[in-house]
Design a protein around this motif. Structure first.
Motif, PDB file in Angstrom:
ATOM      1  N   LYS A  15      -9.192 -20.634 -12.600  1.00 42.45           N
ATOM      2  CA  LYS A  15      -8.862 -19.892 -13.819  1.00 42.45           C
ATOM      3  C   LYS A  15      -9.753 -18.659 -13.967  1.00 42.45           C
ATOM      4  N   ARG A  16     -11.069 -18.826 -13.776  1.00 47.83           N
ATOM      5  CA  ARG A  16     -11.993 -17.687 -13.909  1.00 47.83           C
ATOM      6  C   ARG A  16     -11.715 -16.643 -12.827  1.00 47.83           C
ATOM      7  N   CYS A  17     -11.444 -17.073 -11.615  1.00 49.31           N
ATOM      8  CA  CYS A  17     -11.144 -16.117 -10.539  1.00 49.31           C
ATOM      9  C   CYS A  17      -9.858 -15.353 -10.843  1.00 49.31           C
ATOM     10  N   ALA A  18      -8.855 -16.018 -11.399  1.00 46.33           N
ATOM     11  CA  ALA A  18      -7.612 -15.334 -11.779  1.00 46.33           C
ATOM     12  C   ALA A  18      -7.898 -14.296 -12.870  1.00 46.33           C
ATOM     13  N   ILE A  20     -10.748 -12.677 -13.325  1.00 45.41           N
ATOM     14  CA  ILE A  20     -11.450 -11.568 -12.661  1.00 45.41           C
ATOM     15  C   ILE A  20     -10.464 -10.723 -11.881  1.00 45.41           C
ATOM     16  N   PHE A  21      -9.569 -11.361 -11.154  1.00 42.72           N
ATOM     17  CA  PHE A  21      -8.546 -10.672 -10.372  1.00 42.72           C
ATOM     18  C   PHE A  21      -7.753  -9.708 -11.263  1.00 42.72           C
ATOM     19  N   ARG A  22      -7.234 -10.240 -12.381  1.00 41.33           N
ATOM     20  CA  ARG A  22      -6.440  -9.410 -13.294  1.00 41.33           C
ATOM     21  C   ARG A  22      -7.267  -8.283 -13.904  1.00 41.33           C
ATOM     22  N   ALA A  23      -8.459  -8.599 -14.415  1.00 41.52           N
ATOM     23  CA  ALA A  23      -9.297  -7.587 -15.073  1.00 41.52           C
ATOM     24  C   ALA A  23      -9.713  -6.493 -14.092  1.00 41.52           C
ATOM     25  N   SER A  24     -10.054  -6.899 -12.890  1.00 41.09           N
ATOM     26  CA  SER A  24     -10.466  -5.938 -11.871  1.00 41.09           C
ATOM     27  C   SER A  24      -9.337  -4.958 -11.568  1.00 41.09           C
ATOM     28  N   ILE A  25      -8.149  -5.486 -11.396  1.00 44.70           N
ATOM     29  CA  ILE A  25      -6.993  -4.628 -11.098  1.00 44.70           C
ATOM     30  C   ILE A  25      -6.687  -3.724 -12.286  1.00 44.70           C
ATOM     31  N   GLU A  26      -6.639  -4.292 -13.483  1.00 47.32           N
ATOM     32  CA  GLU A  26      -6.278  -3.504 -14.662  1.00 47.32           C
ATOM     33  C   GLU A  26      -7.283  -2.391 -14.966  1.00 47.32           C
ATOM     34  N   GLU A  27      -8.568  -2.706 -14.858  1.00 43.92           N
ATOM     35  CA  GLU A  27      -9.581  -1.729 -15.253  1.00 43.92           C
ATOM     36  C   GLU A  27     -10.086  -0.870 -14.102  1.00 43.92           C
ATOM     37  N   LEU A  28     -10.450  -1.493 -12.996  1.00 43.70           N
ATOM     38  CA  LEU A  28     -11.078  -0.734 -11.915  1.00 43.70           C
ATOM     39  C   LEU A  28     -10.080   0.038 -11.066  1.00 43.70           C
ATOM     40  N   ALA A  29      -8.816  -0.385 -11.061  1.00 33.52           N
ATOM     41  CA  ALA A  29      -7.810   0.295 -10.233  1.00 33.52           C
ATOM     42  C   ALA A  29      -6.975   1.296 -11.026  1.00 33.52           C
ATOM     43  N   GLN A  37       2.380  -0.501 -10.876  1.00 33.17           N
ATOM     44  CA  GLN A  37       1.781  -1.013  -9.641  1.00 33.17           C
ATOM     45  C   GLN A  37       0.715  -2.057  -9.950  1.00 33.17           C
ATOM     46  N   ARG A  38      -0.138  -1.771 -10.931  1.00 35.94           N
ATOM     47  CA  ARG A  38      -1.194  -2.720 -11.285  1.00 35.94           C
ATOM     48  C   ARG A  38      -0.605  -4.030 -11.808  1.00 35.94           C
ATOM     49  N   GLU A  39       0.446  -3.944 -12.606  1.00 34.54           N
ATOM     50  CA  GLU A  39       1.073  -5.167 -13.134  1.00 34.54           C
ATOM     51  C   GLU A  39       1.684  -5.993 -12.009  1.00 34.54           C
ATOM     52  N   ALA A  40       2.364  -5.343 -11.074  1.00 31.39           N
ATOM     53  CA  ALA A  40       2.964  -6.067  -9.949  1.00 31.39           C
ATOM     54  C   ALA A  40       1.880  -6.757  -9.110  1.00 31.39           C
ATOM     55  N   TRP A  41       0.775  -6.073  -8.914  1.00 30.08           N
ATOM     56  CA  TRP A  41      -0.334  -6.610  -8.135  1.00 30.08           C
ATOM     57  C   TRP A  41      -0.998  -7.765  -8.889  1.00 30.08           C
ATOM     58  N   ALA A  42      -1.340  -7.548 -10.149  1.00 27.88           N
ATOM     59  CA  ALA A  42      -2.040  -8.562 -10.944  1.00 27.88           C
ATOM     60  C   ALA A  42      -1.200  -9.819 -11.150  1.00 27.88           C
ATOM     61  N   SER A  43       0.116  -9.676 -11.130  1.00 27.84           N
ATOM     62  CA  SER A  43       0.993 -10.828 -11.373  1.00 27.84           C
ATOM     63  C   SER A  43       0.857 -11.897 -10.295  1.00 27.84           C
ATOM     64  N   ARG A  44       0.227 -11.575  -9.172  1.00 30.19           N
ATOM     65  CA  ARG A  44       0.007 -12.573  -8.121  1.00 30.19           C
ATOM     66  C   ARG A  44      -0.873 -13.723  -8.618  1.00 30.19           C
ATOM     67  N   ALA A  45      -1.585 -13.515  -9.729  1.00 29.75           N
ATOM     68  CA  ALA A  45      -2.437 -14.580 -10.278  1.00 29.75           C
ATOM     69  C   ALA A  45      -1.773 -15.309 -11.440  1.00 29.75           C
ATOM     70  N   ASP A  46      -0.515 -14.979 -11.763  1.00 26.03           N
ATOM     71  CA  ASP A  46       0.165 -15.634 -12.884  1.00 26.03           C
ATOM     72  C   ASP A  46       0.282 -17.137 -12.678  1.00 26.03           C
ATOM     73  N   VAL A  86     -14.249  -7.990  -8.298  1.00 28.40           N
ATOM     74  CA  VAL A  86     -15.436  -8.049  -9.140  1.00 28.40           C
ATOM     75  C   VAL A  86     -15.016  -7.827 -10.587  1.00 28.40           C
ATOM     76  N   ASP A  87     -15.572  -8.639 -11.478  1.00 27.15           N
ATOM     77  CA  ASP A  87     -15.338  -8.461 -12.907  1.00 27.15           C
ATOM     78  C   ASP A  87     -15.833  -7.062 -13.279  1.00 27.15           C
ATOM     79  N   PRO A  88     -15.017  -6.277 -14.004  1.00 31.00           N
ATOM     80  CA  PRO A  88     -15.436  -4.918 -14.371  1.00 31.00           C
ATOM     81  C   PRO A  88     -16.799  -4.873 -15.074  1.00 31.00           C
ATOM     82  N   GLU A  89     -17.143  -5.920 -15.805  1.00 36.18           N
ATOM     83  CA  GLU A  89     -18.439  -5.970 -16.492  1.00 36.18           C
ATOM     84  C   GLU A  89     -19.602  -5.930 -15.501  1.00 36.18           C
ATOM     85  N   PHE A  90     -19.359  -6.375 -14.271  1.00 36.11           N
ATOM     86  CA  PHE A  90     -20.407  -6.447 -13.255  1.00 36.11           C
ATOM     87  C   PHE A  90     -20.206  -5.428 -12.131  1.00 36.11           C
TER      88      PHE A  90
END
Length: 166
Positions: A15-18, A20-29, A37-46, A86-90
């Motif tokens: 759950k935590r890795c999912a 991080i995956f979503r937050a990293s894509i949404e914020e850092l990318a 594109q970010r939504e399609a990519w992040a949805s892999r963790a749905d 990586v979590d955007p916070e870190f």
């Protein structure tokens, strides 16, 4: 800045890795990929169960700072870095470098002569700094979107240069 500790992934971390995956894509990318594109990519963790199974099926390491999971990376087989998030916070605190360095050492211990990754445009500068070389640009389909990434490789097991005397 606190030290980055590493530990292996366990199924309870999915759950935590999912997240991080979503937050990293949404914020850092956000500068490299558009919202669709970010939504399609992040949805892999749905499907967190399937996402966790993918992480469990590889050698996945977690980076931990002050007891909190700050990022994760996985080595698929002996020669492929499959995921690095990586979590955007870190971000920009050495988490990505620590994870890639650890996976590089593990790949070498497994006898790999070369390490490969499909680096997103966000991750490519980190892999450049860590000695990976761009081989080719790719377009990959995620859902109904096309995303660009770069196949990068690093030769392993090369003898280090002898220390220079001053």
């Amino acid at each position: 800045m606190s030290a980055v500790a590493l530990r292996p992934f366990v199924p309870a971390d999915a759950k935590r890795c999912a997240q991080i995956f979503r937050a990293s894509i949404e914020e850092l990318a956000a500068e490299d990929y558009d919202a669709d594109q970010r939504e399609a990519w992040a949805s892999r963790a749905d499907d967190e169960q399937a996402f966790g199974a993918r992480l469990a099926g590889a050698l996945t390491l977690l980076a931990v700072i002050d007891g909190e999971i700050a990022g994760f990376a996985s080595l698929k087989g002996a020669e492929e870095i499959d995921m690095l998030f990586v979590d955007p916070e870190f971000a920009r605190q050495g988490v990505g470098r620590t994870l890639v360095d650890a996976l590089t050492r593990l790949a070498e211990a497994r006898g790999a002569k070369r390490l490969t990754t499909e680096a997103s445009d966000v991750a490519k500068p980190l892999f450049d700094r860590l000695g990976f070389t761009a081989q080719k640009r790719n377009l990959v389909r995620k859902g109904d979107q096309w995303l660009a990434n770069t196949t990068m490789t690093k030769t392993l097991g090369a003898e280090p240069a002898p220390p220079t005397r001053h």
